[in-house]
Scaffold this active site. Sequence first.
Site, PDB file in Angstrom:
ATOM      1  N   SER A  65     -10.834  52.854 -26.902  1.00  0.00           N
ATOM      2  CA  SER A  65     -10.757  52.140 -25.629  1.00  0.00           C
ATOM      3  C   SER A  65     -12.058  52.350 -24.848  1.00  0.00           C
ATOM      4  O   SER A  65     -13.128  52.013 -25.362  1.00  0.00           O
ATOM      5  CB  SER A  65      -9.520  52.599 -24.846  1.00  0.00           C
ATOM      6  N   ASP A 105      -4.137  43.581 -30.033  1.00  0.00           N
ATOM      7  CA  ASP A 105      -4.649  44.221 -28.825  1.00  0.00           C
ATOM      8  C   ASP A 105      -5.246  43.148 -27.933  1.00  0.00           C
ATOM      9  O   ASP A 105      -6.345  42.662 -28.172  1.00  0.00           O
ATOM     10  CB  ASP A 105      -5.711  45.263 -29.197  1.00  0.00           C
ATOM     11  N   HIS A 147      -3.022  48.107 -28.853  1.00  0.00           N
ATOM     12  CA  HIS A 147      -4.067  49.038 -28.414  1.00  0.00           C
ATOM     13  C   HIS A 147      -3.839  50.424 -29.002  1.00  0.00           C
ATOM     14  O   HIS A 147      -4.698  51.286 -28.923  1.00  0.00           O
ATOM     15  CB  HIS A 147      -4.067  49.092 -26.880  1.00  0.00           C
TER      16      HIS A 147
END
Length: 680
Positions: A539, A625, A657
């Site tokens: 991320s 995602d 994610h």
Amino acid sequence: MKKPLLILLTMTAMGAQAQVKQNLTPETLWKLGRLGSENITPDGKQVLFSVSHPNMEQNKSDVHFYTVPITGGPMKQITKEPGGKQILDVAVGGKVTYFADGIIWQMNIDGSNVAKITTNALEDIDNVRLSPDGKKVIFSREVDMEKIQGKDKYADLPKSNAYVFTDLNFRHWDTWNSGKVSHVFVADIADGKITNEKDILAGEPYDVPQKPSGGVEDMIFSHDGKSIVYVCKKKVGKEYAQSTNTNLYIYDIESGKTANLTEGMNGYDTAPLFSPDGTKLAWLSMKEDGFEADKNDIILKDKKTGKQVNLTEKWDESISAFRFSNDQKKIFFLAVHNGTEQLFEIDLSKTLGSVDAIKQITKGQWDVNGIVAQAANTLIVNRVDMNHAAEMYAVDLSNGAMHKITTINDKAYDALNLSDVKERHIKTTDGKDMLAWVIYPPNFDPAKKYPTLLYCQGGPQSALSQFYSFRWNFQLMAAQGYIVIAPNRRGMPGHGVEWNKQISGDWGGQPIRDYLSAIDDIAKESYVDKARLGCVGASYGGYSVFMLAGVHKGRFKSFIAHDGLFDLKSWYGTTEELWFANKDLGGNYWDHGNKVAANTYENFNPSNMVNKWNTPIMIIQGGKDFRVPIEQGLQAFQAAQLKGIKSKLLYLPEENHWVIKPQNSIVWQREFYNWLKETL
């Protein structure tokens, strides 16, 4: 005489061999039990809790219920059936009510006398909660709200899979907007059936619970069972995509009327909870609309007078969870502080809102990451550290002493070599003191040299405390022979509100310099192999990997980025929670008068640094995602390939994610460590 001695020596050697401990492997990690929901019995003597175990063959998890005395002792498994289950209530006398397969069940605390409370299975419902008197139930269910899919718009085209959108919020996290929203229903339980269902948001195009992370905590009964308080962001389209303003609403079951309890409070308002006598309502609240990582405070409201007070406004940290004491004289809460998550209390007899009313109860190198219940002067909590998954502990409220009461994974850990985890303080380039966690390989020998990984945390404003992850597992990294340094760089909670805020608008600035300070500091140690440094993260951590690949000046030999942001312009054009992008990047890329945003897109954009990439890199991307969409990973991999850089793409088409499915998780671990073996 020699034969008995030989037998004794042989047996001793066999015993010693049997006691040889092993290092953690991905397969062992994924056999560990995971602590779930917990309830204390009304007599305060036992805890009923759930544990899920991944079923690798079925590629899902099974949930079972257990009991354990609050003083500790043997755990007793009381359910055997596979599948998911949700504990609803533990009543006086030990009757356990739970939800499974669309039906409400009841059994004795020892697992005997299992019986159906309802016979009509309710399909496609979730987040079930019983009323205090057990006569009503609330639950969530998806309802049709808008015709978006081709097959719904045109009855003569039932095989169409087209979508037609005229506004934003057309997808969220891992799900396309199909025209359905999640609503709360209230119903009666009578004569063995759930009857008289009523949609309390009928006709409203809003979600409860909040997607993607909201759950049963978003909807509660009042103390008398006559009302329902729920969390909702009553916005749609572009407004929804750019706002974090959730409110608390109270719905009167008899009249059907709804009122907004937090009108004028502009940030996230979540986690409503009534005091035991129902006279007060407390919740967590953020002030700033659009700032999802703003300081989280506890608000307390007196139902009779309407007066409300911010109990933690003057305290320089952010709250993660809370509950009332049984006597209602205190509120216990959890917060990250100096790199660990600990238990605190607020004395409600002191000046409300004052720092003097707040006291820290627990201290230690662990995270207290869940509050279960209170029994007399004991509070049952969940605790983890970087070597251990969650177990329940009993806290002595008079002195903070803790003792473990569950042993979910003791047998597994008894057979493992554990890592030393040490605190390290590093001077940053602007002269600040930065905490970092250093995780050492089992049986660490300072006379040897070890490859070392810089871990880059996501969020970007998520805590790097003593958490235990089943994917980014530091114990597992260290067990493969790597030293791991995990710095609490700018943007992480637990070091004051200002430190937490400093990352917004400065993604590629001081936080990246903090990372370089961390790896440079640990590299001074004689036991660190400076020729074998790696950098990994997901991320914002994946973004950090991409940025560092362009500015590291030869420090690193290998990179791994999972769901990282590679090109900020294309990311802004495809991500969905625009409040996050607007706050953290400074705004959109076409407003050239916005200096913060212009600087971000020009100087903090990893795709602008690709000309300096020259180091092997592995890129991991989830196909579902929508937070960091697929083009980010594909662009990064394509750039690396075209530049002739050794690179690998791990594509997970059905993951979002995170990596949820057990078999995909094992693939993730194996590819992760295979890459490090190849490149470090």
